[in-house]
Design an enzyme around this catalytic site. Structure first.
Site, mmCIF file in Angstrom:
data_model
loop_
_atom_site.group_PDB
_atom_site.id
_atom_site.type_symbol
_atom_site.label_atom_id
_atom_site.label_comp_id
_atom_site.label_asym_id
_atom_site.label_seq_id
_atom_site.Cartn_x
_atom_site.Cartn_y
_atom_site.Cartn_z
ATOM 1 N N GLY A 69 0.583 -1.293 0.123
ATOM 2 C CA GLY A 69 0.135 0.478 -0.190
ATOM 3 C C GLY A 69 0.816 1.494 -0.382
ATOM 4 O O GLY A 69 0.507 2.233 -0.141
ATOM 5 N N VAL A 104 8.478 -2.449 -2.645
ATOM 6 C CA VAL A 104 9.292 -2.691 -1.448
ATOM 7 C C VAL A 104 10.684 -3.715 -2.283
ATOM 8 O O VAL A 104 10.522 -4.480 -3.072
ATOM 9 C CB VAL A 104 9.342 -3.727 -0.742
ATOM 10 C CG1 VAL A 104 10.672 -3.869 -0.420
ATOM 11 C CG2 VAL A 104 7.559 -3.290 0.115
ATOM 12 N N LYS A 129 11.981 -0.140 0.991
ATOM 13 C CA LYS A 129 10.855 0.340 1.256
ATOM 14 C C LYS A 129 10.535 1.338 0.827
ATOM 15 O O LYS A 129 11.105 2.479 1.565
ATOM 16 C CB LYS A 129 9.817 -0.082 1.761
ATOM 17 C CG LYS A 129 8.316 0.427 2.033
ATOM 18 C CD LYS A 129 7.245 -0.212 3.081
ATOM 19 C CE LYS A 129 6.810 -1.628 2.821
ATOM 20 N NZ LYS A 129 5.565 -2.399 2.825
ATOM 21 N N ASP A 136 -2.069 -1.317 11.148
ATOM 22 C CA ASP A 136 -2.577 -2.678 9.978
ATOM 23 C C ASP A 136 -1.966 -4.139 9.888
ATOM 24 O O ASP A 136 -1.038 -4.342 8.230
ATOM 25 C CB ASP A 136 -1.125 -1.547 8.809
ATOM 26 C CG ASP A 136 -2.178 -2.115 7.290
ATOM 27 O OD1 ASP A 136 -3.590 -2.503 6.948
ATOM 28 O OD2 ASP A 136 -1.547 -1.499 6.013
#
Ligand SMILES: *[C@@H]1O[C@H](CO)[C@@H](O)[C@H](O)[C@H]1NC(C)=O
Ligand SMILES: *[C@@H]1O[C@H](CO)[C@@H](O)[C@H](O)[C@H]1NC(C)=O
Ligand SMILES: *[C@@H]1O[C@H](CO)[C@@H](O)[C@H](O)[C@H]1NC(C)=O
Ligand SMILES: *[C@@H]1O[C@H](CO)[C@@H](O)[C@H](O)[C@H]1NC(C)=O
Ligand SMILES: *[C@@H]1O[C@H](CO)[C@@H](O)[C@H](O)[C@H]1NC(C)=O
Ligand SMILES: *[C@@H]1O[C@H](CO)[C@@H](O)[C@H](O)[C@H]1NC(C)=O
Ligand SMILES: *[C@@H]1O[C@H](CO)[C@@H](O)[C@H](O)[C@H]1NC(C)=O
Length: 682
Positions: A369, A373, A388, A485
């Site tokens: 999201g 990466v 990332k 998350d």
């Protein structure tokens, strides 16, 4: 010191009076006695070191020193048969002396020093400057002067423009206009014709020889620096000249020196003289050396040194500045702000750029999201890392962000993907993690390779690991960290099949710098607790809600939200109400699971997915349930929880999704329709 310095004075008269034979006289001074009885001086003085200073640095002064007694310079002509015109002839003479001219600034001194043979030690009306204290304009060039001089001049001679350097040696007879002159120099022994220049003003001792051959009427003048031990065999000046008309019977020998507008110290260090024979050689090691630096010149020298070193420093500073500017132009990688400097977890962009081969597409190991990466090799440790790359719309809040990352970097737990560091570059944010080779739980369950089925034992272990990681974040670290998350794609599986929870705390970063909304809801559909969607308030119970969704997902092998309004929680709850809870179990597992554990996981999943946050257990309780230390309350007693309200919430939520209120909606490249990341408010 003065008296310690060795000096010697020898005066030898050999056959002082002889009418038929030429007289032989010689004397030698190697350094000078303070009370030198055998010299007359005018303006000159003997200084403590044993040097005879002929002039000081005053302007327009004359200094002179002469051997006290007159010397007979003529030899009666013994050739009786010669013509009547022949009178007495000039005797041969030879002199060797060592002098030094010390100027305040090299090339700026004046005027010169002259070896002089004159009928008197008085030079009435004689002028300083060019005239060297020997002549004045009224008698310059007059035959009646009877003056023979060898000048060592550091300024252009009178009316002479030819030797622009001024540094010259000349033979002068009755006049300041030289009969012969040459720039100072000497022929080095061993070389045939290579004349070395000699700087008379260097301040070093200089040797000179003046020889007159009375028989062949030849005047030779030779100069050499003190370091030349042996007299050069070729004289600098050698002219044929009969001195018989110039020299008189009794003559004084000595030195005259003067300064003008320019001035130097003129020193005499040693002197030997001889009539009718070679001058006794001076023992150079006995001679006093001229003072290296005098008062004013030393001041000027230190000033010069100061100025020179200052300019060197300034120039090097400019060079460094220039190089830095150039470096920044060429290497536009980073310009650090103050706060970035002391962050231990800060990586260098250049290193990460190299580690990921310039963020090449082939190095991408996942797209989430937040951004892509990349896999890379850490330049410092050589270990594999995951980088990332998050692109932010604006740079605002970078500092807060970095501070947060810094603190997250200190988190260490076996069930967390350790954050190694971070780096910022303009709008890009790079976060560096441990590289976890086996990929995410999401891909192991939903996209297994070669029909691989994740066994129950491993699934249960993974769920316990995730719970342990979350407990650490919520309760065991120094401050409460919300993950925000939790989802299967954020659970990475390491080589020991242990869960490593990744991306913790990051979701909040989307709040920073996003201007308008204070209620930035971040999460993934299906994992977002109802109260979070409604009032945008994240808490540990919203993490627990997401963990509940994960429990059900792992047990059933289904995503929290499926096509055609399929809601996993509702479906499991339905199964429970129908008394067929086990029918919700992932078919891939077959019978390969422990029923009690399965039941526990499904029920715990339902409990964590409770509509009311206060009804959900804490992570500590979750772990107690998973360990069998605490019974799960009967579902029928859960009170407010019922499938109706859950249904109600979820359908409203899905409507919200399709409306225009939520503008940004990113579909995961991995995910099915139901699987998406959502940044509300963007
Ligand atoms: C000066 O010279 C005489 C010889 O003429 C000598 O005897 C005397 O010692 C000398 N004086 C000094 C101070 O050397
Ligand atoms: C330099 O020497 C002259 C004599 O030649 C003297 O009058 C003058 O005071 C001296 N100057 C210094 C600074 O010693
Ligand atoms: C003496 O003078 C004559 C003529 O001037 C000359 O020929 C002769 O060589 C001279 N002798 C000496 C010893 O100089
Ligand atoms: C050399 O000296 C004599 C004086 O004896 C003079 O008449 C003559 O002009 C001088 N020569 C030069 C070139 O100065
Ligand atoms: C003068 O120099 C010439 C040439 O080098 C040399 O032949 C002669 O012997 C020298 N005379 C004296 C007295 O040094
Ligand atoms: C020169 O003087 C030094 C001492 O000052 C002495 O040792 C040396 O023998 C002397 N050299 C000659 C050639 O006399
Ligand atoms: C050096 O200069 C100071 C004044 O600047 C003066 O008093 C002193 O006598 C000088 N010393 C010498 C050796 O010239």
């Amino acid at each position: 010191m003065a008296l310690a310095i060795s000096f010697s004075f020898l005066l030898v008269f050999l056959s002082p009076i002889s009418s038929s034979h030429p007289q032989n006289l010689q004397f030698i001074f190697e350094g000078f006695n303070r009370k030198e009885a055998n010299l007359t001086t005018k303006g000159a003085s003997i200084i403590s070191s044993g040097l005879l200073r002929i002039t000081n640095l005053s302007e327009n002064v004359i200094g002179q020193t002469f051997y006290r007694k007159p010397i007979k310079m003529l030899t009666p002509n013994s050739n009786t048969s010669s013509s009547s015109s022949s009178g007495p002839t000039a005797s041969s003479f030879s002199t060797h002396f060592v002098f030094a001219i010390v100027s305040p600034t090299p090339g700026r001194g004046g005027f010169g020093i002259a070896f002089t043979i004159s009928p008197s030690t008085n030079f009435p009306k004689a002028e300083a400057g060019h005239y060297l204290g020997l002549f004045y304009s009224g008698n310059d060039g007059n035959r009646l002067n009877h003056i023979f001089a060898v000048e060592f001049d550091t300024v252009n001679g009178l009316n002479e423009n030819s030797d622009s350097k001024g540094n010259h040696v000349g033979i002068n007879i009755n006049s300041m206009v030289s009969n012969a002159s040459k720039p100072a120099g000497y022929v080095k022994e061993g070389s045939v014709s290579n004349e070395e220049d000699l700087d008379l003003e260097s301040g070093d001792l200089i040797q000179a020889w003046v020889d007159y051959d009375g028989k062949n009427k030849i005047i030779n003048v030779t100069v050499a620096p003190i370091r030349v031990e042996k007299r050069p065999s070729t004289p600098l000046l050698s002219i044929g000249y009969d001195l018989s008309d110039v020299l008189l019977e009794n003559m004084f020998v000595g030195f005259s020196s003067s300064t003008g507008k320019k001035s130097s110290y003129h020193y005499l260090s040693g002197w030997s003289f001889s009539i009718n024979g070679p001058a006794p050689p001076l023992n150079l090691s006995k001679l006093p050396a001229p003072p290296k630096q005098e008062n004013s010149s030393s001041f000027k020298l230190s000033t010069k040194v100061l100025i020179a070193s200052l300019s060197v420093i300034i120039v090097s500073l400019f060079v460094i500045l220039f190089c830095l500017t150039l470096y920044k132009r060429i290497m536009p990688f980073e310009r650090l702000e103050d706060w970035e400097l002391d962050c231990p977890h800060r990586f260098c962009y250049k290193d990460l750029y190299t580690a990921t081969k310039g963020f090449k597409d082939t190095e991408v190991i996942g797209v989430g999201g937040f951004g892509a990466v990349y896999k890379g090799v850490s330049p410092s440790t050589g270990c594999e890392v995951a980088v990332k790359k998050i692109t932010r719309s604006c740079q605002e809040g970078m500092k807060e962000f970095a501070a947060e990352i810094e603190s997250l970097g200190r988190l260490r737990h076996k069930n967390l993907v350790n954050l190694q560091g971070w780096c910022k570059k303009k709008n890009h944010l790079l976060i560096v993690y441990d590289y976890i080779p086996y990929g995410s739980l999401d891909s192991l369950i939903f996209h297994p390779k070669n029909d691989f089925v994740l066994g129950w034992e491993q699934r249960f272990n993974i769920l316990r690991g995730v719970a342990s990681g979350l407990l650490y974040l919520h309760e065991e670290w120094e401050q409460v960290v919300l993950h925000r998350d939790v989802k299967s794609s954020n659970v990475l599986i390491d080589s020991d099949m242990n869960a490593r929870l990744g991306d913790f705390g990051l979701a909040r970063l989307h709040d920073h710098g996003e201007m308008s909304h204070t209620t930035g809801v971040v999460g993934t559909i299906g994992y977002i607790a109802p109260e979070l969607a409604r009032i945008g308030k994240a808490s540990t119970s919203t993490d627990v809600f997401a963990y509940g969704a994960l429990l059900l997902e792992v047990a059933t092998g289904r995503r929290p939200i499926g096509p055609e309004h399929f809601v996993l929680v509702d479906w499991v709850m339905e199964c429970y109400h129908l008394g067929r809870l086990m029918s919700a179990v992932d078919l891939n597992l077959g019978l390969g699971f422990v029923v009690e554990e399965m039941e526990l996981v499904l029920k715990l999943g339902l409990l964590c997915s409770h509509y009311k946050p206060e009804a959900r257990p804490s992570m500590r309780q979750v772990i107690r349930h998973l360990n069998g230390e605490e019974e799960i309350p009967e579902i029928d007693h859960w009170g407010l929880f019922d499938s109706q309200s859950v249904n109600h919430f979820h359908s409203r939520f899905m409507q919200g999704l399709s409306s225009d209120k939520i503008t940004s909606y990113r579909s995961s490249s991995l995910g099915a329709i139901s699987y998406a990341s959502l940044d509300a408010g963007r």
